[in-house]
Design an enzyme around this catalytic site. Structure first.
Site, short mmCIF file in Angstrom:
data_model
loop_
_atom_site.label_atom_id
_atom_site.label_comp_id
_atom_site.label_asym_id
_atom_site.label_seq_id
_atom_site.Cartn_x
_atom_site.Cartn_y
_atom_site.Cartn_z
N VAL A 76 12.88 27.10 18.04
CA VAL A 76 13.86 28.08 17.59
C VAL A 76 13.13 29.41 17.44
O VAL A 76 12.08 29.48 16.78
CB VAL A 76 14.46 27.66 16.23
CG1 VAL A 76 15.40 28.72 15.69
CG2 VAL A 76 15.18 26.32 16.36
N CYS A 77 13.64 30.44 18.07
CA CYS A 77 13.01 31.76 17.98
C CYS A 77 12.97 32.20 16.52
O CYS A 77 14.00 32.35 15.87
CB CYS A 77 13.79 32.78 18.81
SG CYS A 77 13.12 34.45 18.67
#
Length: 129
Positions: A76-77
């Protein structure tokens, strides 16, 4: 063949379901997924606090189950996650927030993980805008 898959669309966007179906088909077809990368509104899928109405499918739960069952690398960024209030234990502590709402099987990390995934993969596929 190795695939890197990025999802940019949030849980309510049809692209999120399409990405999940595509990822399942990749593995069913005997291929590999080098990394799943969740960016922009797709980071909401990593939140453990979202609750779906009983008459709707819980896409976040389906993604979690798929990732766990297949032991996939799901990144997940971190920048997109922090902006949208999605924090794991380390980030909640770092930013002095009262609670975390994300954790395994998700890993918060930088955009460089997507670049790395594209270098490892034979094909990179993006869902959402």
């Amino acid at each position: 063949m190795k695939f890197a898959i990025a999802l940019l669309a949030g849980p309510q966007d049809p692209a999120a379901r399409s990405a999940l179906n595509f990822a399942k088909a990749v593995l069913t077809g005997g291929h590999q997924i080098s990394r799943l990368f969740f960016y922009r509104d797709a980071v909401h899928l990593a939140s453990n606090l979202a609750v779906q109405p009983q008459d709707e499918a819980d896409l976040a739960a389906q993604w979690r189950e798929f990732i766990r069952e297949n032991q996939l690398d799901a990144v997940v960024c971190i920048a997109a996650a922090l902006r949208r209030g999605v924090l794991d234990e380390a980030e909640a502590y770092r930013w002095e927030r009262p609670a975390a709402n994300s954790g395994k099987p998700w890993e918060l990390s930088g955009l460089g993980q997507w670049v790395d995934a594209m270098q490892m993969a034979d094909r990179a596929v993006t869902f959402g805008t």
